[in-house]
Motif scaffolding. Structure first.
Motif, mmCIF file in Angstrom:
data_model
loop_
_atom_site.group_PDB
_atom_site.id
_atom_site.type_symbol
_atom_site.label_atom_id
_atom_site.label_comp_id
_atom_site.label_asym_id
_atom_site.label_seq_id
_atom_site.Cartn_x
_atom_site.Cartn_y
_atom_site.Cartn_z
ATOM 1 N N PRO A 135 40.191 36.847 41.080
ATOM 2 C CA PRO A 135 39.266 37.344 42.120
ATOM 3 C C PRO A 135 38.413 38.529 41.668
ATOM 4 O O PRO A 135 37.210 38.558 41.924
ATOM 5 N N THR A 136 39.011 39.494 40.970
ATOM 6 C CA THR A 136 38.212 40.639 40.527
ATOM 7 C C THR A 136 37.212 40.227 39.450
ATOM 8 O O THR A 136 36.098 40.740 39.414
ATOM 9 N N PHE A 137 37.602 39.299 38.584
ATOM 10 C CA PHE A 137 36.683 38.783 37.574
ATOM 11 C C PHE A 137 35.511 38.069 38.240
ATOM 12 O O PHE A 137 34.353 38.282 37.887
ATOM 13 N N SER A 138 35.816 37.238 39.239
ATOM 14 C CA SER A 138 34.761 36.493 39.939
ATOM 15 C C SER A 138 33.818 37.429 40.692
ATOM 16 O O SER A 138 32.594 37.247 40.656
ATOM 17 N N ILE A 139 34.378 38.420 41.373
ATOM 18 C CA ILE A 139 33.551 39.360 42.131
ATOM 19 C C ILE A 139 32.656 40.161 41.179
ATOM 20 O O ILE A 139 31.473 40.384 41.460
ATOM 21 N N THR A 140 33.202 40.563 40.044
ATOM 22 C CA THR A 140 32.406 41.296 39.057
ATOM 23 C C THR A 140 31.255 40.449 38.543
ATOM 24 O O THR A 140 30.122 40.929 38.426
ATOM 25 N N ILE B 20 31.951 46.514 29.838
ATOM 26 C CA ILE B 20 32.766 47.730 29.911
ATOM 27 C C ILE B 20 33.664 47.703 31.148
ATOM 28 O O ILE B 20 34.846 48.049 31.080
ATOM 29 N N VAL B 21 33.120 47.289 32.277
ATOM 30 C CA VAL B 21 33.928 47.206 33.502
ATOM 31 C C VAL B 21 35.083 46.232 33.304
ATOM 32 O O VAL B 21 36.232 46.513 33.694
ATOM 33 N N LEU B 22 34.820 45.092 32.687
ATOM 34 C CA LEU B 22 35.879 44.108 32.460
ATOM 35 C C LEU B 22 36.934 44.623 31.486
ATOM 36 O O LEU B 22 38.134 44.398 31.685
ATOM 37 N N VAL B 23 36.522 45.352 30.445
ATOM 38 C CA VAL B 23 37.487 45.913 29.495
ATOM 39 C C VAL B 23 38.353 46.977 30.173
ATOM 40 O O VAL B 23 39.572 47.019 29.962
ATOM 41 N N VAL B 24 37.746 47.814 31.003
ATOM 42 C CA VAL B 24 38.515 48.845 31.710
ATOM 43 C C VAL B 24 39.492 48.200 32.690
ATOM 44 O O VAL B 24 40.661 48.599 32.776
ATOM 45 N N MET B 25 39.037 47.176 33.413
ATOM 46 C CA MET B 25 39.947 46.498 34.346
ATOM 47 C C MET B 25 41.075 45.791 33.598
ATOM 48 O O MET B 25 42.210 45.757 34.075
ATOM 49 N N LEU B 26 40.788 45.250 32.421
ATOM 50 C CA LEU B 26 41.823 44.626 31.612
ATOM 51 C C LEU B 26 42.827 45.657 31.118
ATOM 52 O O LEU B 26 44.033 45.415 31.123
ATOM 53 N N ALA B 27 42.338 46.827 30.709
ATOM 54 C CA ALA B 27 43.234 47.886 30.219
ATOM 55 C C ALA B 27 44.109 48.450 31.333
ATOM 56 O O ALA B 27 45.255 48.820 31.095
ATOM 57 N N LEU B 28 43.564 48.507 32.543
ATOM 58 C CA LEU B 28 44.344 49.009 33.681
ATOM 59 C C LEU B 28 45.211 47.932 34.327
ATOM 60 O O LEU B 28 45.903 48.198 35.302
#
Length: 125
Positions: A90-95, A76-84
């Motif tokens: 870097p954000t993918f790796s940190i997540t 869900i966090v990755l889908v929200v970050m993709l939508a925004l």
């Protein structure tokens, strides 16, 4: 006899049910024009059905509902970050690093290390 939810057929049934609910939500729920114009019902319907689908998909392979729940939240966090449009390497790796840390912490809580037999006799002498 195993409980139904613990058997493979039961987990497949739960995945199929959650996938059907997610498909129905995608098919019948009118998409909003933008994030600010979306209603609470649209958010809850989409994200709860998506969370149920990802949890049941992960539970097919992992067989641990808590770790599957963490996997669903990360999705869900990755889908929200993709939508925004803030998802980059870097954000993918940190997540993923944070998710692996949480999963490792949960695993350590469920399976604590037992002392080796050599160290048990150390206090006696």
């Amino acid at each position: 006899m195993k409980k139904f939810a613990q058997s493979f057929i039961g987990r497949c049934f739960l995945f199929g049910l959650s996938l059907t609910i997610f498909a129905l939500v995608l098919n019948y729920l009118k998409p909003p024009q933008s994030w600010p114009s979306a209603s609470i019902f649209q958010f809850l319907a989409f994200f709860l059905s998506f969370l149920a689908m990802t949890i049941s998909l992960a539970d097919l392979f992992i067989k641990d509902i808590i770790i599957s729940f963490v996997f669903g939240l990360v999705c869900i966090v990755l889908v929200v970050m993709l939508a925004l449009k803030v998802l980059n390497w870097p954000t993918f790796s940190i997540t993923l690093i944070i998710a692996c840390g949480v999963i490792y912490f949960i695993y350590q809580l469920k399976n604590p290390r037992k002392p080796k037999s050599e160290f048990k006799n150390l206090n006696r002498s």
